[in-house]
Design a protein around this motif. Structure first.
Motif, PDB file in Angstrom:
ATOM      1  N   THR A   3     -54.856  93.728  -9.650  1.00 24.78           N
ATOM      2  CA  THR A   3     -54.922  92.353  -9.159  1.00 24.78           C
ATOM      3  C   THR A   3     -54.738  91.392 -10.320  1.00 24.78           C
ATOM      4  N   VAL A   4     -54.083  90.271 -10.038  1.00 20.93           N
ATOM      5  CA  VAL A   4     -53.878  89.212 -11.024  1.00 20.93           C
ATOM      6  C   VAL A   4     -54.344  87.914 -10.382  1.00 20.93           C
TER       7      VAL A   4
ATOM      8  N   GLY B 141     -54.282  84.380 -14.431  1.00 20.39           N
ATOM      9  CA  GLY B 141     -53.632  85.494 -15.115  1.00 20.39           C
ATOM     10  C   GLY B 141     -54.532  86.627 -15.534  1.00 20.39           C
TER      11      GLY B 141
ATOM     12  N   THR C 157     -56.035  90.005 -15.335  1.00 17.16           N
ATOM     13  CA  THR C 157     -55.518  91.204 -14.671  1.00 17.16           C
ATOM     14  C   THR C 157     -56.595  92.282 -14.661  1.00 17.16           C
TER      15      THR C 157
ATOM     16  N   ASP D 133     -52.764  93.958 -20.476  1.00 18.24           N
ATOM     17  CA  ASP D 133     -52.607  93.169 -19.256  1.00 18.24           C
ATOM     18  C   ASP D 133     -51.199  92.607 -19.126  1.00 18.24           C
ATOM     19  N   ARG D 134     -50.597  92.217 -20.260  1.00 16.82           N
ATOM     20  CA  ARG D 134     -49.225  91.695 -20.212  1.00 16.82           C
ATOM     21  C   ARG D 134     -48.225  92.783 -19.855  1.00 16.82           C
TER      22      ARG D 134
ATOM     23  N   ARG E 271     -48.508  93.305 -16.068  1.00 17.31           N
ATOM     24  CA  ARG E 271     -47.885  92.222 -15.296  1.00 17.31           C
ATOM     25  C   ARG E 271     -46.366  92.303 -15.369  1.00 17.31           C
ATOM     26  N   THR E 272     -45.850  92.664 -16.521  1.00 12.17           N
ATOM     27  CA  THR E 272     -44.395  92.835 -16.643  1.00 12.17           C
ATOM     28  C   THR E 272     -43.923  93.972 -15.752  1.00 12.17           C
TER      29      THR E 272
ATOM     30  N   LEU F 286     -45.244  94.963 -12.979  1.00 10.66           N
ATOM     31  CA  LEU F 286     -45.290  94.538 -11.583  1.00 10.66           C
ATOM     32  C   LEU F 286     -44.038  93.773 -11.181  1.00 10.66           C
ATOM     33  N   THR F 287     -43.459  93.047 -12.105  1.00  7.41           N
ATOM     34  CA  THR F 287     -42.238  92.299 -11.787  1.00  7.41           C
ATOM     35  C   THR F 287     -41.012  93.191 -11.789  1.00  7.41           C
TER      36      THR F 287
END
Length: 278
Positions: free
Chosen positions: A151-152, A156, A158, A174-175, A178-179, A181-182
């Motif tokens: 979850t984010v 931001g 995470t 965390d970065r 998130r990357t 996930l995209t």
């Protein structure tokens, strides 16, 4: 043997495949069970014993002669008992041993730094390896994670939920997540948010564990050794109940690791109850 293989072993593998939980280890274990069962039946024939007439002393004798194989007979013996082909027999289990830690904490953190910063390694491999090295997650379980376990929030932050409680991921992990996930939509099929965190190349299937394992091994990271080292360090820093709840461990497993780490948290639950009552 054919009936057992078809209706018990292969049926179980098909169910695991349908649920997305089939692993290389499960396939290897199924193969070993069938091979050992065939050898056991040949052994019975050589000793003139019918399957319906086998007694516990016969099984104990086979186990004594074939120590490395006997445990793989347990699914077959259970199936025989359920189907009326044999009696209620059991193979003695191996004595419980303490888990082994062969990777130093210094080497573990070196692996962490490699996966955090080496952009030549595939992103999904870096994240999966870090989940093993930092949170002691089995690689097979990591590969079966669902997207909703990450979850984010609006600012931001995470988090990853491995079992019950979400864990806030530190920077730069965390970065990386998130990357990832995209990028999941770049797979060979459209990924829905409620499916696999690490989708594989086959529609509806998660990424194969061996895919990630082989890439980690190429970089000198043995997943089992990495997980054991992480588990040891985590067991030294938190009570056993919390270790079990956060990482999704069986209570007995968490207790064994706590014992190995020479930490006695047996009074933790009582202390917490006392605090809540006060």
């Amino acid at each position: 043997l054919a009936r057992f293989a078809r209706w018990q072993v292969l049926s179980r593998l098909r169910r695991q495949e349908q649920h997305g939980t089939l692993t290389h280890g499960a396939i290897s274990a199924a193969r070993a069970t069938i091979v050992v069962t065939a050898r056991f039946m040949n052994w019975l024939t050589e000793h003139g014993t019918d399957l319906a007439d086998i007694e516990q002393r016969d099984l104990d004798r086979f186990a004594e002669e074939h120590r490395a194989r006997a445990l793989a007979l347990r699914p077959f013996l259970a199936w025989c008992a359920r189907t009326g082909l044999g009696g209620d027999l059991s193979v003695a289990t191996r004595p419980t041993t303490q888990p082994a830690v062969t990777l130093s904490d210094e080497d573990r953190w070196a692996h962490v730094q490699l996966l955090l910063h080496d952009a030549t390694i595939r992103l999904y491999t870096r994240i999966a390896g870090l989940f093993v090295l930092l949170y002691a997650q089995p690689l097979a379980r990591v590969c079966r994670m669902r997207a909703h376990q990450i979850t984010v929030d609006a600012v931001g932050v995470t988090t990853a939920t491995f079992d019950t409680f979400p864990i806030e991921l530190p920077d730069p992990l965390d970065r990386l997540v998130r990357t990832h996930l995209t990028r999941r939509g770049q797979a060979s099929y459209a990924s829905r948010p409620d499916t696999w965190l690490f989708p594989g190349g086959i529609p509806g299937k998660h990424l194969a564990t061996e895919n990630v394992r082989s890439q980690l091994v190429e970089r000198g990271i043995q997943p089992m050794a990495a997980r054991n080292a992480a588990m040891f360090q985590l067991a030294t820093s938190m009570p056993t109940p919390i270790l079990a709840e956060i990482l999704g461990l069986a209570p007995n497993t968490a207790t064994r690791w706590a014992a190995l780490a020479s930490r006695d948290w047996s009074a933790y639950a009582a202390q917490r109850d006392a605090h809540l009552r006060s």
